[in-house]
Write an enzyme that holds these catalytic residues in place. Structure first.
Site, mmCIF file in Angstrom:
data_model
loop_
_atom_site.group_PDB
_atom_site.id
_atom_site.type_symbol
_atom_site.label_atom_id
_atom_site.label_comp_id
_atom_site.label_asym_id
_atom_site.label_seq_id
_atom_site.Cartn_x
_atom_site.Cartn_y
_atom_site.Cartn_z
ATOM 1 N N GLY A 224 0.816 -1.196 0.000
ATOM 2 C CA GLY A 224 0.000 0.000 0.000
ATOM 3 C C GLY A 224 0.855 1.253 0.000
ATOM 4 O O GLY A 224 1.934 1.301 -0.591
ATOM 5 N N SER A 225 0.376 2.278 0.690
ATOM 6 C CA SER A 225 1.043 3.579 0.627
ATOM 7 C C SER A 225 2.378 3.637 1.346
ATOM 8 O O SER A 225 3.096 4.635 1.202
ATOM 9 C CB SER A 225 0.113 4.665 1.178
ATOM 10 N N THR A 226 2.771 2.591 2.101
ATOM 11 C CA THR A 226 4.136 2.587 2.642
ATOM 12 C C THR A 226 5.145 2.568 1.489
ATOM 13 O O THR A 226 6.280 3.015 1.647
ATOM 14 C CB THR A 226 4.392 1.391 3.575
ATOM 15 N N PHE A 227 4.710 2.070 0.320
ATOM 16 C CA PHE A 227 5.589 2.027 -0.846
ATOM 17 C C PHE A 227 5.868 3.423 -1.389
ATOM 18 O O PHE A 227 6.786 3.609 -2.186
ATOM 19 C CB PHE A 227 4.975 1.149 -1.941
ATOM 20 N N LYS A 228 5.098 4.415 -0.947
ATOM 21 C CA LYS A 228 5.355 5.786 -1.390
ATOM 22 C C LYS A 228 6.709 6.290 -0.890
ATOM 23 O O LYS A 228 7.219 7.288 -1.405
ATOM 24 C CB LYS A 228 4.225 6.705 -0.931
#
Length: 487
Positions: A224-228
């Site tokens: 999810g957005s941790t990959f940002k």
């Protein structure tokens, strides 16, 4: 003088002698091969009951936390067939670390370091014989801290959902905690009653909650957005973006080649539609980062992901770690989704922690490890860990910029305020990852603290937990508190 008749008799005898000699040498050669090269394989053969029984003839080495607390040891039994069995005083909390040793199988460190614990590893055997003349198993002093591990486990248990937590020392790579929930009691596998052991194994293997699965290492999830964190690093590295520079962030972004429009959480707008990169990161704007993914393209995204260790199969801690993956070939729509940690991007909870560890350590990602020292029964240290670089993920300048952006996430207006610790600057990135199996979204967070002098990096995943900022962030906060009080 030997007569002609005697010579005729000696000819077949000589032939028989030669054949016998050749057979003898062949036999000796085969025995040598077995003893020198195949002994270990034969000892490990599941059909070798004698070897299995011998495993319990002498005490194995102990597993110790970094403060010396025993979490696995051998104790005497009252039965003559098996003189020793394993005991696990810490039970479920440390089961993902210790694993178990049973008559039939092994798991965790009991498996990964079996030769060292049993004393059959060459480095242990030689040193043991040289010091005392008796072969003995070596003990392992681990990097795990009891307070941090318990905070991680209790945080997961409080959610009532499956998940995992990993905490790292970003400067060394030492694993400070590795929790997985639901867990199991390793003592159940130390039973010397074969019928009871078979029943336990069947019950554990058939349990739909999968308590034997070490979710921290053995399973991957959409980050999810941790990959940002990865996408942000790629954007800053490109030179086309800066923390204060504007990015396009529409309310809805039409994915190229499709009729699908991507939106932000709850359909919210991202500022005025052209916020700074820092604001887009703080508010976790999907449309902004999907647009960055389209701009950068899959090649640069993949290159940055692989700098963190995605697609690498060389990680052991010493237990093997599942490969965190970034897709090999994507169209533009898939690249946009990959930039926000969806599509076919997958990461272990360990990798989620490593994302923050790399930023915290100025872009240098250290190789994670669990074993600090190997000790003989008399306390002599025969081996100790040497922290080493695993990946150079980004420049120090990019890491500093990302740190500042991640600190904003735990401040007012950020998605990770529940991870904030009073008096400490916490850097974080939350994630709410869509579940490919159709259930609720997974809740994630990657964080480190203190931002100015990092001592711990944390990765949290709660399966079908919903919003990362609401469910995973409080667990990260508890782990960070425990880590800062322990150091």
């Amino acid at each position: 003088m030997v007569g002609p008749r005697a010579e005729r008799i000696n000819i077949p005898l000589r032939r028989v002698a030669v054949v016998c000699g050749v057979m003898l040498f062949a036999l000796l050669g085969r025995v040598t091969v077995i003893q020198a090269f195949e002994a270990e394989r034969l000892r490990e053969d599941k059909r070798n009951v004698r070897a299995l029984i011998a495993r319990f003839d002498h005490p194995r080495g102990r597993l110790l936390l970094r403060d010396g607390t025993v979490i696995a040891e051998s104790v005497r039994t009252l039965r003559s067939t098996y003189r020793y069995r394993r005991a696990y005083p810490a039970g479920r909390v440390f089961a993902p670390v210790t694993g178990y040793l049973s008559f039939f199988s092994r798991a965790g460190l009991e498996r990964a370091e079996d030769a060292v614990l049993a004393g059959t590893a060459a480095r242990v055997r030689v040193r043991s014989l040289a010091r005392g003349g008796v072969m003995a198993g070596a003990s392992l002093k681990l990097t795990v801290d009891g307070r941090i591990q318990r905070a991680a486990y209790e945080g997961l248990r409080a959610t009532g959902r499956a998940g995992a937590v990993v905490a790292l020392n970003p400067a060394t790579g030492a694993i400070l905690a590795m929790a997985s929930y639901p867990s199991f009691d390793p003592a159940a596998f130390a039973d010397v009653d074969m019928k009871g052991l078979v029943a336990t194994d069947r019950r554990m293997q058939s349990d739909p909650a999968q308590p034997l699965l070490n979710r921290a290492l053995a399973r991957t999830f959409p980050p999810g957005s941790t990959f940002k964190i990865v996408t942000g690093a790629a954007a800053l590295r490109s030179g086309d973006y800066s923390p204060g520079g504007g990015v396009r962030a529409p309310v809805a972004l039409r994915l190229p080649g499709t009729r699908v429009s991507l939106r932000n959480a709850e359909g919210a707008a991202c500022g005025d539609g052209e916020p700074s990169l820092t604001y887009a990161f703080q508010a976790s704007c999907n449309t902004a980062f999907a647009g960055i993914g389209l701009d950068l393209g899959q090649r640069r995204l993949r290159a940055q992901a692989e700098r963190f260790g995605f697609n690498a199969d060389d990680l052991v801690v010493p237990m093997p770690v599942a490969v965190s993956g970034f897709p090999a070939k994507m169209d533009k729509a898939q690249s946009a989704m990959a930039a926000i940690g969806q599509y076919d991007v997958r990461a272990t909870p360990l990798m989620v922690a490593m994302l923050s560890a790399a930023v915290a350590n100025g872009g240098v990602l250290m190789r994670p490890y669990l074993v600090e020292e190997v000790l003989l029964p008399d306390g002599a240290v025969i081996d100790s860990a040497e922290p080493s670089r695993y990946r150079d993920t980004m420049s120090e300048e990019v890491a500093d910029a990302l740190t500042a952006m991640m600190v904003k996430v735990t401040q007012r207006g950020g998605t990770g305020r529940a991870a904030a610790v009073r008096g400490v600057k916490v850097a974080a990135k939350t994630g709410t990852a869509e579940n490919a199996e159709g259930g609720r979204s997974h809740a994630l967070i990657s964080a480190f603290a203190p931002a100015g002098d990092p001592r711990v990096a944390v990765g949290v995943l709660v399966e079908e937990g919903g919003a990362g900022g609401k469910v995973a962030a409080p667990i990260a906060r508890a782990v960070i508190r425990a880590a800062l009080s322990a150091s």
